[in-house]
Write an enzyme that holds these catalytic residues in place. Structure first.
Site, PDB file in Angstrom:
ATOM      1  N   TYR A  81      34.010  41.512 -36.785  1.00 46.43           N
ATOM      2  CA  TYR A  81      34.824  42.624 -36.248  1.00 46.43           C
ATOM      3  C   TYR A  81      36.286  42.468 -36.624  1.00 46.43           C
ATOM      4  O   TYR A  81      36.951  41.519 -36.221  1.00 46.43           O
ATOM      5  CB  TYR A  81      34.673  42.604 -34.738  1.00 46.43           C
ATOM      6  CG  TYR A  81      35.240  43.747 -33.951  1.00 46.43           C
ATOM      7  CD1 TYR A  81      34.370  44.635 -33.303  1.00 46.43           C
ATOM      8  CD2 TYR A  81      36.606  43.929 -33.756  1.00 46.43           C
ATOM      9  CE1 TYR A  81      34.860  45.661 -32.518  1.00 46.43           C
ATOM     10  CE2 TYR A  81      37.093  44.966 -32.986  1.00 46.43           C
ATOM     11  CZ  TYR A  81      36.219  45.823 -32.372  1.00 46.43           C
ATOM     12  OH  TYR A  81      36.705  46.841 -31.588  1.00 46.43           O
ATOM     13  N   TYR A  93      35.625  52.640 -37.258  1.00 41.96           N
ATOM     14  CA  TYR A  93      35.901  51.831 -36.069  1.00 41.96           C
ATOM     15  C   TYR A  93      35.074  52.379 -34.921  1.00 41.96           C
ATOM     16  O   TYR A  93      35.530  53.197 -34.138  1.00 41.96           O
ATOM     17  CB  TYR A  93      37.392  51.878 -35.739  1.00 41.96           C
ATOM     18  CG  TYR A  93      37.785  51.073 -34.531  1.00 41.96           C
ATOM     19  CD1 TYR A  93      37.605  49.696 -34.501  1.00 41.96           C
ATOM     20  CD2 TYR A  93      38.350  51.678 -33.425  1.00 41.96           C
ATOM     21  CE1 TYR A  93      37.981  48.946 -33.402  1.00 41.96           C
ATOM     22  CE2 TYR A  93      38.731  50.937 -32.322  1.00 41.96           C
ATOM     23  CZ  TYR A  93      38.547  49.578 -32.312  1.00 41.96           C
ATOM     24  OH  TYR A  93      38.918  48.847 -31.212  1.00 41.96           O
TER      25      TYR A  93
END
Ligand SMILES: [Zn+2]
Lengths: 393, 144
Positions: free
Chosen positions: A292, A343
């Site tokens: 991430y 995202y």
């Protein structure tokens, strides 16, 4: 005593996502995005959405499982769960929570989901105007510190200082994501490659992060379908088994105003060892990794704290050729990740890990059997997981 | 003249008054933080009990406003309407070695493009906002 583990007991049998939009550009309300992703995941698995009985999400998702179950006409609602904490830290934990519910008999068919339509709501990277603040915010907002790019800068800056990390290491992380996005037509940055010059010349956001060190903000939704390993082969797709999952944070992480005992950390220090223990694997066993990227500095610390390399090896390891599929030592963020695909608070990373194990990624690592997913670093709690193909059981 | 433009959120004491002694202290140019009355552990930010021995007997003591830069950032991108067209500006996390190494956050006064180095000694500077609806004082830092 029987071993307490989730290893091999639950599988992801379906994945689904909406089209990914730039922030505030979704034509659909957030709840519609959530529904569309869940329906897509069910269709992918070949399961009737009415047979879904459980839901897990994270990061204060606004879409209530009771409403979703009612909207879908699910026969019954069993397990419903929200992982505490924000910023994408719970992406793997939500999968772990759903898996734990399945193993303990509280759930049969579980959906893990995340939906975001920021046009409807406040954006993450922009602060609200005026007013007063109290508590933790009173100690930071009046000094101009509001958003994640600023709040986490202190962690990244300290780590980079302590270990002599060069900017080129962060650049390689950003470029790997953009590189893979060029092969992925779903990616928001598809057709928009990033050069070393683009990266180096980009404006500062908050040191040590320049523009391309920071994730996008997007609209969209993503979902996964989980069932017990016993049932995993009843569905349409090749199952991706959960081999390990862990969540948590380091000592006194939430002590206000940067008083966590260890500040320069991704928070995975005490968490990653529990991941490897459950998975019965180590960093060298991972064929492909999704890590991430809220900020490239966060990825740097996540990789170190998972043991992929030592801090003093970071400048050598973090080179583009090591991070790209199919030939890199550690192909990473193979769909484009948070930086360049979308995202979706990292749930798109879980989906990409599943694709790699199915052999259907747009940047496929040949024969990938073990796929890691590291959820949002530096927040509390963080979480991380390992998925594996049937051969790894 | 304040370091940052007017219009940023104003700090107020929490509803449960946990941090009231800190904010009252700043109005008198005093840095007040917590120290356990039972085991002597320094504690910041404020909490209702000592994280070491779990005593609820937390004292507020004045500490000298000096320390060293533990980490920092220079902010360029305006994230608040009051900061449009302003910047860059520097925020520092300062470690107070004489108070159990607790840390505080503030702005680093002076030239916004000054060189900043972790470990540099700094001293506290109080910045009163007397005209605010509820007057308050911020605590900044300056290289010694
Ligand atoms: Zn104590």
């Amino acid at each position: 005593m029987t071993e307490r583990t989730l290893r091999g007991k639950v599988a992801v049998v379906g994945v689904g996502e909406t089209k990914y939009y730039k922030h505030s550009q979704s034509p659909d309300p957030e709840f519609v995005l959530a529904l569309k992703a869940i329906l897509a995941a069910c269709a992918d698995a070949g399961i009737n959405p009415k047979d879904v009985d459980s839901f897990a999400s994270y990061s204060n998702d606004r879409n209530d499982p009771s409403r979703i179950a009612s909207a879908l006409g699910c026969k019954e609602l069993r397990f419903s769960n929200m992982q505490w904490g924000g910023g994408g830290g719970g992406g793997a934990a939500a999968v772990g929570n759903a898996a734990a519910a399945i193993v303990s008999g509280q759930a049969d068919v579980a959906i893990v989901y995340r939906a975001l339509a920021q046009g409807q709501f406040q954006r993450f990277g922009v602060a609200a105007a005026g007013g007063t603040v109290a508590g933790e915010n009173a100690l930071v907002n009046p000094y101009g510190i509001f958003v994640p790019a600023q709040r986490y800068a202190f962690k990244m800056m300290r780590f980079m200082h302590d270990h002599g990390i060069e900017r080129e290491a962060l650049r390689a992380i950003a470029m790997a994501s953009y590189h893979h996005a060029q092969a992925n037509p779903r990616a928001v940055m598809y057709g928009r490659p990033l050069s070393e010059e683009d990266y180096d010349n980009a404006r500062w956001i908050s040191e040590p992060s320049r523009l391309f060190d920071c994730c996008q903000e997007n609209d969209g939704a993503a979902a996964l379908v989980l069932v017990s390993a016993e049932r995993a082969k009843d569905f349409r797709q090749k199952p991706a088994y959960i081999l390990g999952v862990a969540q948590g944070s380091n000592h006194r992480h939430a002590a206000r105003a940067y008083n966590a005992t260890d500040l320069g950390t991704s928070s995975f220090g005490p968490v990653a060892p529990r991941l490897w223990e459950m998975a019965k694997l180590g960093p060298k066993d991972v064929d492909v990794l999704q890590s991430y990227e809220n900020f490239t500095g966060g990825v740097l610390m996540s990789l170190v704290e998972h043991g992929y390399f030592k801090p003093e090896e970071a400048n050598d390891f973090l080179k583009l050729e090591n991070l790209i599929a199919p030939t890199g030592k550690l192909p990473m963020n193979t769909s484009g990740g948070n930086l360049a695909e979308c995202y979706m608070h990292g749930l798109e990373l879980q989906i990409e890990a599943v694709r790699q194990l199915r052999g259907t990624s747009t940047s496929q690592v040949p024969g990938a059997k073990v796929a890691g997913v590291i959820a949002g670093p530096m927040v509390t709690p963080v979480s991380t997981m390992i998925l594996g193909s049937e051969e790894t059981l | 003249m304040t370091y940052l433009p007017a219009g940023l959120p104003a700090p107020v004491t929490e509803a449960d008054k946990l941090d009231q002694p800190y904010w009252e202290g700043t109005r008198q140019n005093k840095l007040m933080i917590q120290r356990c009355g039972s085991c002597g552990t320094w504690q910041w930010g404020p909490e209702w009990l000592c994280h070491e021995c779990h005593s609820f007997d937390m004292k507020w003591v004045e500490v000298e406003g000096r320390g060293t830069i533990y980490s920092w950032t220079r902010c360029w991108h305006p994230v608040h309407p009051a900061l449009k067209g302003f910047g860059p500006y520097i925020a520092v996390v300062v470690e107070l070695p004489h108070a159990g190494k607790i840390r505080m956050l503030g702005n680093l006064l002076g030239e916004p493009q000054q060189e900043v180095e972790i470990g540099t000694p700094v001293t506290a500077v109080f910045e009163p906002h007397d005209d605010a609806k509820v007057p308050f004082t911020l605590v900044h830092w300056r290289q010694v």
